[in-house]
Design an enzyme around this catalytic site. Structure first.
Site, short mmCIF file in Angstrom:
data_model
loop_
_atom_site.label_atom_id
_atom_site.label_comp_id
_atom_site.label_asym_id
_atom_site.label_seq_id
_atom_site.Cartn_x
_atom_site.Cartn_y
_atom_site.Cartn_z
N SER A 1 6.17 -4.07 29.61
CA SER A 1 4.93 -3.69 28.93
C SER A 1 3.73 -3.69 29.88
O SER A 1 3.67 -2.91 30.82
CB SER A 1 4.70 -4.62 27.74
N ASP B 1 4.48 0.80 28.13
CA ASP B 1 5.57 1.31 27.27
C ASP B 1 5.03 1.88 25.96
O ASP B 1 5.78 2.12 25.03
CB ASP B 1 6.60 0.21 26.99
N ASP C 1 3.64 0.93 23.27
CA ASP C 1 3.74 0.39 21.91
C ASP C 1 2.39 -0.13 21.43
O ASP C 1 2.27 -0.64 20.31
CB ASP C 1 4.83 -0.69 21.81
#
Length: 453
Positions: free
Chosen positions: A97, A240, A242
């Site tokens: 991340s 990533d 998200d």
């Protein structure tokens, strides 16, 4: 390679490559995952980190030898694994991340994109430690197939908004050289927007710094582009994707906290009386807006595994964390960095208002410090700091909670202090009632105490 379980955290793996996460560890995880969780086929993907490709190969090799089939979707975002996991027995996403570039990690979900809980991760950690204890290879190995699931994923994301209601907005899109760039490019063909890309090329060397828009030094590029191009708003993603972070038309960074209440109201308009899950870091704005909209606010420990579990438990329509993780019941209770900004664009289009005007009153009513991080020397240091801070403030507090770290309500201001689940950091958040100066003063007061200890 040496094997350590140091990378195993509360709900995923996160460690320095190759000392803490490496090909041998991922191969072993592949060998034991199907046996522990009874899976026959999983989806595997990775973000832009340089080690992602070889870690994916090692993981796939282990899974195949265990008799498990692999659908390899290659470079992707975490939510693409969540989407695909609904059609197989599970998914494994190789990502760290927003961590620094020397890190990598692994997020693991079972069928329906249900994440492994703490006990299951502990079981997995124990199972990979001894090579001699690995389950025997299957008599018939599983097979790996590469598959492009982008179009299928895009259609699911687009289903959350009425595309016909969208106005021709100008949007700055900063991918931070992460995985979001190619997805935004593909999404653009379905949207009436003029999209202005910033750092859109995927590059695991992170030439413009690690894609973590929460860091103040990473915000300037998006803010500058919004002003320069006269954009209606800006969006920035982590590696990533998200999580997404928004900027108004003046280039001002919008704290993720305000987006929780904003999106909660949007869902409650269509889902009367529904439940909304939120984390304890900053809470007053969310609680007020959810209750005004006739919803039920439910507090939960921060972290994707905890929020998702609570949402499933209470059947919440939406869940939000001020760290800019937004979760949706109709997206398998998972977090997405693409759905939120599309919902914001839809609300702006329907109400014909700018983002700043939509949020201005809320930001004035509940000013926040923003998350302030202090690097920790050890776990013991964190415990000492938390005790000292609680001792200093609990005497005059209206309420003290330990749902996630330490939350203290002082009446006209409150704070939350917690350890990061993924980095050696102590995170401080302060909010106040209609008094920005008080908020800033108390944040400084707390920070001085923390750093003295």
């Amino acid at each position: 390679m040496d094997i350590t379980t140091k990378a195993f955290g509360a709900y995923d793996l996160r460690g320095i490559y190759p000392q803490e996460v490496n090909e041998e560890l991922y191969y072993r995880i592949g060998r034991v995952f199907p046996h522990l969780f009874h899976v026959r086929q999983v989806v595997v993907g990775h973000d832009i980190r340089i080690s992602g490709g070889t870690l994916s190969e090692a993981l796939t090799k282990g899974l195949n030898e265990a008799g498990c089939g692999v659908v390899d979707i290659g470079l992707c975002g975490t939510e693409m694994i969540y989407h695909a996991a609904g059609k197989t027995d599970g998914g494994l996403m190789i990502t760290a991340s927003h961590n620094p570039k020397e890190y990598n990690g692994l997020k693991l979900v079972k069928r329906g994109a249900v994440p492994l809980d703490k006990a299951e991760l502990k079981l997995l950690a124990e199972a990979v430690q001894d090579e001699a204890e690995l389950p025997a290879a299957a008599a018939v190995h599983g097979k790996a197939e590469k598959k492009d699931m982008l179009e299928d994923y895009l259609q699911r994301i687009l289903s959350f908004v009425d595309v016909k209601a969208l106005k021709p907005l100008k949007v700055v899109a900063n991918s931070g050289n992460g995985s979001a760039g190619p997805v935004v490019d593909a999404l653009a063909q379905y949207l009436p927007f003029e999209i202005i890309p910033v750092y859109g090329e995927p590059d695991g060397s992170f030439p413009h710094g690690v894609p973590n828009p929460l860091l103040p030094e990473n915000r300037e590029a998006t803010a500058k582009a919004v002003v320069e191009y006269g954009a209606d708003f800006g969006v920035a993603w982590d590696g990533d994707f998200d999580r997404c972070f928004l900027y108004d038309e003046q280039g001002n960074f919008i704290e993720g906290y305000y987006m929780v209440g904003f999106l909660a109201q949007a869902f409650l308009e269509k889902n009367k009386g529904a439940r909304v899950v939120y984390d304890p870091r900053c809470i007053w704005n969310t609680i007020e807006l959810v209750e005004e909209a006739g919803g039920e606010p439910i507090i939960c420990k921060g972290g994707h595994a905890f929020i998702k579990a609570k949402m499933r438990e209470v059947d919440a329509v939406y869940g939000g964390e001020m760290s800019a993780h937004h979760y949706f019941r109709d997206f398998s209770y998972c977090d997405s960095g693409m759905i939120p900004w599309l919902l914001v664009a839809e609300l702006m289009s329907r109400k014909n208002e700018s983002l700043s005007s939509l949020l201005k009153k809320r930001m004035e009513k509940y000013p926040v410090s923003g998350e302030i991080n202090t690097k920790l020397e050890s776990v013991e240091t964190a415990a000492t700091i938390m005790t000292k801070v609680e001792d200093a403030y609990s005497v005059h507090a209206k309420k003290v909670q330990h749902i996630d770290g330490l939350s203290v309500d002082m009446g006209d201001w409150r704070f939350n202090l917690r350890r990061s689940n993924t980095e050696p950091l102590l995170r401080l958040n302060v909010e106040a009632r209609s008094d920005k100066a008080l908020c800033q003063a108390k944040a400084k007061e707390l920070l001085d105490l923390i750093r003295r200890v």
